[in-house]
Motif scaffolding. Structure first.
Motif, PDB file in Angstrom:
ATOM      1  N   LEU A 436       0.833  -1.215   0.000  1.00  0.00           N
ATOM      2  CA  LEU A 436       0.000   0.000   0.000  1.00  0.00           C
ATOM      3  C   LEU A 436       0.863   1.257   0.000  1.00  0.00           C
ATOM      4  O   LEU A 436       0.540   2.245  -0.676  1.00  0.00           O
ATOM      5  N   ASP A 437       1.958   1.205   0.749  1.00  0.00           N
ATOM      6  CA  ASP A 437       2.882   2.359   0.787  1.00  0.00           C
ATOM      7  C   ASP A 437       3.487   2.609  -0.591  1.00  0.00           C
ATOM      8  O   ASP A 437       3.588   3.753  -1.053  1.00  0.00           O
ATOM      9  N   ARG A 442       3.729   5.756  -5.725  1.00  0.00           N
ATOM     10  CA  ARG A 442       3.643   5.799  -7.198  1.00  0.00           C
ATOM     11  C   ARG A 442       2.559   6.763  -7.641  1.00  0.00           C
ATOM     12  O   ARG A 442       2.709   7.477  -8.633  1.00  0.00           O
ATOM     13  N   GLN A 443       1.449   6.769  -6.905  1.00  0.00           N
ATOM     14  CA  GLN A 443       0.370   7.703  -7.267  1.00  0.00           C
ATOM     15  C   GLN A 443       0.796   9.159  -7.079  1.00  0.00           C
ATOM     16  O   GLN A 443       0.368  10.051  -7.819  1.00  0.00           O
ATOM     17  N   ASN A 444       1.669   9.402  -6.096  1.00  0.00           N
ATOM     18  CA  ASN A 444       2.143  10.767  -5.822  1.00  0.00           C
ATOM     19  C   ASN A 444       3.449  11.098  -6.553  1.00  0.00           C
ATOM     20  O   ASN A 444       4.066  12.140  -6.286  1.00  0.00           O
ATOM     21  N   LYS A 454      13.506  -1.329  -6.625  1.00  0.00           N
ATOM     22  CA  LYS A 454      13.585  -2.740  -7.016  1.00  0.00           C
ATOM     23  C   LYS A 454      13.014  -3.640  -5.936  1.00  0.00           C
ATOM     24  O   LYS A 454      12.270  -4.592  -6.211  1.00  0.00           O
ATOM     25  N   HIS A 455      13.356  -3.308  -4.669  1.00  0.00           N
ATOM     26  CA  HIS A 455      12.876  -4.105  -3.538  1.00  0.00           C
ATOM     27  C   HIS A 455      11.346  -4.056  -3.424  1.00  0.00           C
ATOM     28  O   HIS A 455      10.674  -5.090  -3.235  1.00  0.00           O
ATOM     29  N   LEU A 456      10.770  -2.869  -3.576  1.00  0.00           N
ATOM     30  CA  LEU A 456       9.324  -2.724  -3.474  1.00  0.00           C
ATOM     31  C   LEU A 456       8.593  -3.401  -4.623  1.00  0.00           C
ATOM     32  O   LEU A 456       7.500  -3.968  -4.452  1.00  0.00           O
TER      33      LEU A 456
END
Length: 534
Positions: A436-437, A442-444, A454-456
């Motif tokens: 969610l984070d 990405r939206q912001n 890469k990790h996310l």
């Protein structure tokens, strides 16, 4: 005029319309008001006395009757032919009505013309038309056109010249004991012997309905002879023969011939483990720690200790199995033994035994412990169809579980899926905050270091993969539950005694035996297991 059925004739006079009614002859049918009324209306006469008409139709006796039905003069008409076609389009009936007095009769050409107008072009019964023109019959259904019926196709058929289910059940002797020695597990065959014959299918022929359209014939079942090695086939592919002296058996509609692999003594350290593509016959014992595997059947003339036997077909043990809680027996078909003690037994077919003691037995067919003893004591036995035993449990109240209609492998799979889904949920809950984070960043349009990005991304992919596994597992769980809920309700039959300490399970219903019950059959009635005498 020769006629059979009762009919009517219209006469039109200056003062109105009259009807002549002719009585039926012999077994001819009487007129029906509905038919007369319908005819008049088709000819355009609606101004008639229905009550007068009804009274006249019902009062026709043995003599001709004439009544005035209307003060109006209907239009004169020639002889009429109405055609009725069965829904199948395979037969048409012509029903003729006489002309009003003074008008014309139909000719042969008129009849053919009317049939053509009805689009009836095939199977016209010329002889029926000729007979009508010679002896006119009115208000009578005359078959005037008949379809050519299709020649049905025939299915292929295979005749096997050997016993396709050679496992003989143990014979119950007069003294109540069971003979496990005379079991014909193998089907011997000689070189050159005819094994099977194929009667080929036929295609048949299509028919033609009265409108000239084809009537398709049925589609045949097409079969071919399927066979393995050591078998020859005739030039026309319709017969197969054995090429060797050996054993013939049918497996999944395929004929196999194999030499029976014979072990002249015990299966032990002198032979090692045995594995064979065909059938195996063991003269002696199968000792503890050794294994025997066959794609066909396994016959043990002695007994089995704590060993492993795996067969694609049947397993027959002429003595018994002292499993010592080691090894197991698995068969693609039936398993038959004099007794099972401390054994693990799994059969795709039936399990037949003289007695079952402290064993885990699972069958997809039925379980039968027959004979003078014929007991099931201790352990757990489970099958899909039904269980029959002379007695279950003992006076010492030995804990014994008997299950029918419980698909053990599905229950186990359901447990594993539930456990797996729980683990997936825990892992997804741990990953969800990070997913969610990442989605929010990405939206912001938050820029992240490449290593963290890469990790996310990897975490998000892992989360999606876990979700896919969860959906697949949940779908499978739904299917299993549906199968278990719809499982066939079997029964448990005991001509002797059932003792306290025994738990009976039929499908999802559980029954705990209290006290001693004798000569009883257990079935599910109104959502509960009920014992009853038989």
């Amino acid at each position: 005029m020769k006629y059979k059925n009762s009919f009517f004739e219209i006469e039109i006079k200056e003062d109105g319309t009259y009807m002549h009614l002719y009585p039926a002859i012999a077994d001819g049918k009487k007129l029906e008001l509905k038919e007369v009324k319908g005819f008049l209306e088709k000819q355009g006469l609606y101004d008639f006395s229905l009550s007068t008409l009804k009274e006249a139709v019902e009062s026709i006796g043995q003599d001709k009757l004439c009544v005035k039905i209307s003060d109006s003069c209907m239009e004169p008409f020639n002889e009429q032919m109405y055609v009725r076609v069965e829904k199948s389009g395979r037969i048409a009936y012509a029903r003729f009505y006489p002309p009003s007095i003074g008008k014309k009769h139909m000719t042969k050409e008129d009849i053919y013309s009317d049939l053509k107008r009805e689009k009836i072009v095939y199977g016209i019964v010329d002889r029926a038309i000729e007979i009508f023109l010679q002896v006119r019959q009115y208000c009578l259904d005359i078959p005037i056109a008949k379809a050519k019926m299709p020649v049905p196709a025939t299915d292929a058929a295979i005749t096997y010249n050997f016993n396709t289910k050679p496992l003989a059940k143990p014979k119950l002797l007069e003294d109540g004991s069971v003979d496990f020695h005379d079991l014909n597990l193998f089907c011997p065959v000689k070189h050159g012997e005819l094994l099977a014959t194929l009667t080929p299918h036929t295609l048949g022929e299509p028919g033609i309905n009265i409108y000239g359209k084809p009537i398709p014939q049925n589609k045949p079942v097409i079969s071919v002879l399927k066979y393995g090695k050591n078998i020859s086939v005739s030039d026309d592919k319709c017969k197969i023969y054995s090429q060797v002296d050996g054993n013939v058996f049918l497996l999944d509609d395929t004929v196999f011939v194999s030499d029976v692999f014979k072990v002249p003594a015990d299966v032990d350290a002198s032979t090692g483990d045995i594995e064979y593509d065909g059938n195996i016959e063991i003269t002696g014992m199968v000792r503890t720690g050794f294994s025997v595997r066959a794609k066909g059947d396994i016959l043990v003339n002695g007994g089995v200790e704590g060993a492993t036997l795996v067969a694609g077909g049947n397993i027959v043990i002429k003595r018994g199995v002292q499993g010592m809680n080691r090894g197991e027996l698995r068969a693609g078909k039936d398993i038959c033994a004099l007794f099972f003690e401390s054994s693990n037994v799994f059969a795709k077919g039936d399990v037949i035994s003289g007695s079952i003691l402290n064993s885990n037995v699972v069958a997809e067919g039925k379980i039968v412990a027959s004979g003078r003893k014929g007991f099931i004591v201790g352990g757990e036995v489970s099958c899909d169809k039904f269980i029959e035993a002379t007695s279950i449990g003992n006076k010492m109240e030995k804990n014994t579980i008997v299950k029918v209609g419980v698909k053990a492998e599905l229950v186990q799979e359901m447990k594993e899926i539930i456990s797996s889904v729980a683990e997936i949920n825990e892992e997804m809950e741990e990953l969800l905050p990070l997913v969610l984070d990442f989605k929010e960043k990405r939206q912001n349009n938050v820029k992240l270091p490449s290593d963290k990005l890469k990790h996310l991304v990897e975490i998000q992919q892992k989360y999606l993969l876990l979700n896919q596994k969860k959906e697949a597992a949940t779908k499978r769980l739904t299917i299993i539950k549906e199968v278990l809920n719809n499982a066939t309700l079997g029964y448990i039959k005991v001509p002797g005694a059932v003792y306290q300490g025994t738990t009976l399970i039929i499908s999802k219903y559980i029954y705990t035996v209290k006290g001693k019950q004798s000569h009883v059959i257990y079935k599910v009635v109104d959502g509960e297991i009920h014992p009853s005498g038989y």
